[in-house]
Design a protein around this motif. Structure first.
Motif, PDB file in Angstrom:
ATOM      1  N   PHE A  80     -65.099   6.471  33.160  1.00  0.00           N
ATOM      2  CA  PHE A  80     -66.324   5.921  33.154  1.00  0.00           C
ATOM      3  C   PHE A  80     -67.316   7.585  32.662  1.00  0.00           C
TER       4      PHE A  80
ATOM      5  N   LEU B 244     -66.580   7.854  29.075  1.00  0.00           N
ATOM      6  CA  LEU B 244     -67.177   7.212  28.017  1.00  0.00           C
ATOM      7  C   LEU B 244     -68.670   7.277  27.854  1.00  0.00           C
ATOM      8  N   LEU B 245     -69.000   7.943  29.380  1.00  0.00           N
ATOM      9  CA  LEU B 245     -70.925   8.302  29.097  1.00  0.00           C
ATOM     10  C   LEU B 245     -70.958   9.521  28.283  1.00  0.00           C
TER      11      LEU B 245
ATOM     12  N   LEU C 213     -67.053   0.003  20.996  1.00  0.00           N
ATOM     13  CA  LEU C 213     -67.824  -0.659  21.581  1.00  0.00           C
ATOM     14  C   LEU C 213     -66.535  -1.855  22.786  1.00  0.00           C
TER      15      LEU C 213
ATOM     16  N   SER D  49     -65.493   0.210  25.663  1.00  0.00           N
ATOM     17  CA  SER D  49     -66.385   0.122  26.546  1.00  0.00           C
ATOM     18  C   SER D  49     -66.391  -1.472  27.521  1.00  0.00           C
ATOM     19  N   LEU D  50     -65.623  -1.869  26.927  1.00  0.00           N
ATOM     20  CA  LEU D  50     -64.775  -3.850  26.956  1.00  0.00           C
ATOM     21  C   LEU D  50     -63.603  -3.344  28.342  1.00  0.00           C
TER      22      LEU D  50
ATOM     23  N   PHE E  61     -62.548  -0.102  29.488  1.00  0.00           N
ATOM     24  CA  PHE E  61     -63.201   0.322  30.496  1.00  0.00           C
ATOM     25  C   PHE E  61     -63.945  -0.711  32.201  1.00  0.00           C
ATOM     26  N   ALA E  62     -64.416  -0.809  31.384  1.00  0.00           N
ATOM     27  CA  ALA E  62     -65.072  -1.982  32.251  1.00  0.00           C
ATOM     28  C   ALA E  62     -64.285  -2.944  32.737  1.00  0.00           C
ATOM     29  N   TRP E  63     -63.295  -3.398  31.816  1.00  0.00           N
ATOM     30  CA  TRP E  63     -62.605  -4.288  32.671  1.00  0.00           C
ATOM     31  C   TRP E  63     -61.570  -4.203  33.420  1.00  0.00           C
TER      32      TRP E  63
ATOM     33  N   GLY F 266     -61.407  -1.215  34.798  1.00  0.00           N
ATOM     34  CA  GLY F 266     -62.056  -0.576  36.181  1.00  0.00           C
ATOM     35  C   GLY F 266     -62.161  -1.539  37.247  1.00  0.00           C
ATOM     36  N   ARG F 267     -62.781  -2.849  36.772  1.00  0.00           N
ATOM     37  CA  ARG F 267     -63.015  -4.000  37.809  1.00  0.00           C
ATOM     38  C   ARG F 267     -61.340  -4.241  38.080  1.00  0.00           C
TER      39      ARG F 267
ATOM     40  N   PHE G  34     -61.885   4.828  38.790  1.00  0.00           N
ATOM     41  CA  PHE G  34     -62.034   4.765  37.102  1.00  0.00           C
ATOM     42  C   PHE G  34     -61.553   6.263  37.339  1.00  0.00           C
TER      43      PHE G  34
END
Lengths: 488, 440
Positions: A124, A127-128, A165, A168-169, A171-173, A175-176, A181
């Motif tokens: 994360f 990505l940031l 884009l 981001s998706l 990594f979010a997926w 990470g969940r 992370f």
């Protein structure tokens, strides 16, 4: 050590922001102080780093749970960042007539974000940092750029955000899914092939945009052409390398099965880029645009070094090719910085970019023409330069995978030499254009050009010191990148 | 009982004499600020989410008041009606927060809506006011009717006036969900019922916009949290409806904003587009999703207030800024560093760019997406944000890169400093964005 780095990054930015804008002398002293501190930090890093130990060192866990560490790859990128930023900041004082303070604040902000990206082991945070670089670069471009800077800035914004884009998706997926992370948790992920493919494509798209790899390269020529010289130097030497690093850190080791499946496509597009872009670069009339296309051409070597191991060959070949990828990226960082730095020195004296308007610069700028030829040779991967070491390692390993592929790659080297020598001939030799007055370089300019050339030649003749840490780390990451998990 | 003191404050304000006199103005401001702070004190202490909502709403009113007092002083206008309307809005908001039955809830919502209408009458501004007020009245009436019908359907289904805890699935409840969402879309200015927002924004004064741009939306987002068992009864229907509304909001809002250079209209459509993220958070269908919607609105509210504070305190040729090009003189304005930092922060949050808080909340929503369908909807949201980049970057370009021709003056330097403080708060919010859902 990492805490010191982050502290340095923070204070360089904040300190610059607090300086009075009209006191250029104070700004100049501040820049030089930071350059000396950066040099000291990089010497400390090199000295304290155990080159024979693969894996992460200088582990640091921040209070908000993020992991930070450096390995044999990131340490060189961190040092490259420190050197290039210092050099660029000193040159900015000569090149930026208005708004120097704001210009430098953006420069140090980008440095801080790049350092964060190289040091973090948290997806994360990576990505940031990657996305956070986009806005300061935009301001740099639009605030101090050329006539078409607004269009170039918009292109940069769109490519930057749209490119990341998917990442981001992804990594979010992930990470969940993994509830974490951290890099070590992600490389242990045993995802299905479909999941790995979706993740890999998303991350690869972002990294290809960041690296300006074909076919996600269209933004680079416009941005380079319109960007101020300082931005071009930092972009070419450091920011673009985030793409290759991101691939090595967050792409390939997390989804190696998907990488294996898609490797032929990446290799094919890289070979095409090697062959075609040599011609595209050769027909450029704008010097900066030529160097931008040369960067795109050079990136194909990195892509090949990362993906050819998936096509076959011995494990040792894969390790050598990983080393080659790192060497090529680092060497390109040095040579591209030298090229754009030199161009900046020429441009701020002659105020033109068209190659046809140049000529005979060797007689009016003899010192610069001497060092420029070293960067030209380095880009063309001539023996004695660090670039040659990387390309040679790659070619030797590729022969065992496919001699035909190695033959094509070797032939493409001629393309690099062709456009680089052609540019050099047009700009530095021939009849003098633009006045016969000798425009010698200032002391700082001479110093930086010399240092870059010495670094390229030193590591070119004595790469062992450089290769030790990289090789140890390649042995460490090899199982993650080329392991058999999720094999189809 | 304490909240009724707000009504007392309101009556006192209405009764005060001509506030053009200094003493009367100070009295009005004192009554207003005391009432708001007292309300915050009295209402706090409930569950954390509601306590934070109290702080957020109270804080917004205080900020509106701060912006209003210098605005009214500059233009020699009556602040009483404005302050009174804000107290009424707080009273209604308090009702929504603490309501135990549908009647109290509905009354609270109506008071919030009517307070905004009331505030529009503070300054008659040509024919724009009448057009604006009429539109708002019609829209408000339709939205209220839809909510009333939805509430009636739920009451019929549960056979109780109390707010539902557990709702059985039935055709009546499904109808209630549909009507509720429709009413929410209208009231929150979400596509395809958002076209009136641009006229309202254009006809309203900046201090009113400060609260108006957010208060109704915040009320509805909290209302959704309070009545969420209704939506869980028809989770799939709710998910589809919210997802479709979110996509249409993003697409319509962003493209319409792109077509405008008139700042009020641009920000109206941009604000509507931002609400797409609230709908996306609702479509997640979990408690955490509803919390993220509230978190998003908090972040948006702060960013909005920074924008309004800047706009209220900048003037071009003795009138407020109207066109994007008029921002061009910002780099020559006094204390430009403060203005620029505030502007970059609020635009950065609205753009959803790291390291600002807007990115963190959106990322948290993407993490909460538990199906490929929801991830695809999130992807559409991120994709349409590419369009947002175009018009937000245009604003930044005009404000920061063009240095000629237009001359912007700063009316009251306290305003930009308030904006700067808020923007510092926004950046601080993004410090731990992974846990922003838990922050709510």
């Amino acid at each position: 050590m990492i805490f010191s780095l982050l502290l340095y990054a923070f204070f360089s930015c904040v300190g610059c922001a607090c300086l009075p804008p009209k006191k250029r002398l104070w700004i100049r002293y501040w820049v030089w102080v930071l350059a000396i501190v950066a040099l000291y930090l990089s010497w400390l890093l090199w000295d304290m780093f155990d080159e024979d130990l693969g894996g992460f060192q200088f582990d640091y866990q921040s209070s908000w749970g993020s992991d930070w560490a450096l390995d044999g790859y990131s340490i060189w990128f961190v040092m490259l960042t420190l050197w290039m930023t210092s050099m660029t900041a000193v040159m900015a004082e000569e090149w930026v007539p208005k708004g120097l303070k704001e210009h430098l604040v953006l420069l140090y902000l980008i440095q801080a974000l790049v350092l964060v990206a190289f040091c973090t082991l948290n997806a994360f945070v990576f990505l940031l940092a990657l996305q956070a670089i986009i806005l300061p670069m935009y301001f740099w471009l639009v605030g101090w750029g050329g006539e078409a800077r607004r269009d170039a800035g918009t292109l940069w914004l769109i490519y930057g955000f749209m490119g990341s884009l998917g990442m981001s998706l992804a990594f979010a997926w992930l990470g969940r899914e993994l509830d974490s992370f951290l890099w070590l948790d992600w490389v242990s992920w045993q995802g299905s092939l479909q999941a790995q493919q979706a993740y890999f494509i998303a991350v690869s798209l972002a990294m290809m945009v960041q690296l300006a790899a074909v076919p996600c390269h269209l933004w680079l020529p416009s941005v380079h052409t319109q960007a101020p010289s300082t931005a071009s130097v930092l972009l070419a030497s450091v920011v673009l390398k985030l793409g290759g690093y991101g691939w090595l850190r967050w792409g390939l080791p997390v989804a190696p099965a998907a990488a294996r499946l898609w490797a032929p496509i990446f290799v094919g597009s890289a070979v095409l880029a090697l062959l075609v872009f040599a011609f595209i670069t050769l027909v450029q009339k704008d010097m900066k645009r030529l160097m931008a296309y040369a960067s795109i051409h050079h990136v194909a070597w990195v892509v090949l070094a990362l993906f050819i191991p998936y096509l076959g060959g011995l494990p040792m070949d894969a390790v050598v090719m990983l080393d080659a990828a790192m060497v090529i990226m680092f060497a390109d960082g040095l040579s591209a910085a030298g090229l754009f730095l030199s161009f900046g020195m020429i441009y701020h004296r002659m105020h033109r970019r068209e190659i046809a308007l140049y000529g005979g610069l060797a007689s009016t700028m003899p010192f610069l023409s001497f060092w420029f030829v070293i960067y030209v040779f380095a880009h063309a991967a001539w023996p004695g330069t660090l670039n040659f070491v990387g390309v040679w390692m790659l070619l030797m390993s590729t022969i065992r995978v496919s001699w035909k592929l190695a033959l094509v790659m070797g032939t493409a080297l001629m393309g690099s030499a062709a456009y680089m020598l052609w540019m050099y001939r047009c700009v530095f030799w021939g009849p003098v254009r633009g006045g016969r007055k000798v425009m010698e370089l200032r002391l700082a300019e001479m110093l930086f050009l010399s240092l870059l050339s010495v670094a390229i030649l030193f590591f070119g003749f004595y790469p062992r010191r450089f290769l030790r840490s990289i090789h140890s780390n390649s042995l460490y990451v090899y199982p993650y990148l080329y392991a058999s998990k999720g094999r189809p | 009982m304490m909240k009724y003191l707000l009504l007392v404050g309101m009556i006192v304000l209405m009764a005060l004499d001509d506030p053009r006199g200094r003493t009367a103005r100070w009295m009005a401001e004192a009554v207003f600020f005391c009432a708001v702070f007292f309300w915050i004190y009295a209402m706090g202490g409930a569950e954390p989410l509601l306590a934070r909502a109290v702080w957020m709403a109270g804080g917004m009113m205080v900020l509106s008041g701060v912006i209003a007092r210098s605005w009214f002083k500059e233009y020699h206008l009556m602040p009483n009606f404005f302050f009174a309307s804000q107290l009424l809005a707080l009273f209604g908001f308090g009702n929504v927060l603490l309501a135990r039955d549908w009647i109290e809830l509905y009354v609270g919502l109506e008071l919030v809506s009517w307070s905004m209408l009331f505030a529009l009458w503070v300054r008659p501004r040509d024919s724009l006011l009448w057009d604006c007020a009429f539109k708002y009245l019609m829209i408000h009436a339709v939205g209220s009717l839809l909510l009333l019908l939805s509430a009636c359907a739920i009451v019929l289904s549960t056979q109780s006036l109390l707010l539902p805890v557990d709702v059985p699935s039935s055709a009546l409840v499904a109808t209630a969900v549909l009507l509720w969402l429709w009413g929410a879309c209208i009231k929150m200015g979400v596509a395809p019922t958002h076209l009136y927002m641009a006229d309202i924004y254009e006809g309203s004064q900046p201090p009113l916009l400060g609260a108006f741009g957010v208060m109704t939306r915040l009320t509805w987002v909290l209302l959704a949290w309070r009545v969420r068992p209704i939506f869980y009864a028809h989770a799939e229907l709710w998910m589809w409806l919210c997802a479709m509304c979110a996509v249409s909001t993003w697409v319509l809002g962003h493209f319409q904003a792109l077509a405008h250079t008139r700042l009020a209209r641009l920000m109206a459509y941009a604000g509507s587009a931002q609400m797409g993220w609230v709908l996306f958070a609702w479509s997640l269908g979990t408690d955490h999703g509803f919390r993220l919607a509230i978190a998003f609105l908090y972040v948006y509210a702060l960013a909005w207030f920074v924008w309004i504070t800047l706009m209220a305190h900048l003037s071009y040729q003795h009138r407020e800024l109207r066109w994007m090009e008029e921002l061009s003189g910002l780099m020559q304005a006094p204390r430009r560093a403060v203005l620029i930092v505030a502007l970059i922060t609020c635009i950065g949050v609205m753009m959803g760019v790291p390291p600002f808080a807007g990115f963190g909340v959106r990322f948290a929503m993407l993490m909460e997406a538990h199906s490929p369908f929801l991830l695809s909807v999130g992807a559409v949201g991120m994709l349409t944000h590419g369009v947002a980049l175009l018009y937000y970057s245009k604003i930044l370009y005009h404000a920061m890169m063009r240095m000629h021709y237009y001359e912007v003056t700063v009316l009251d330097l306290r305003g930009p400093y308030v904006a700067l403080l808020l923007s510092v708060g926004l950046v601080a919010l993004s410090y731990d964005p992974c846990y922003v859902g838990g922050w709510v």
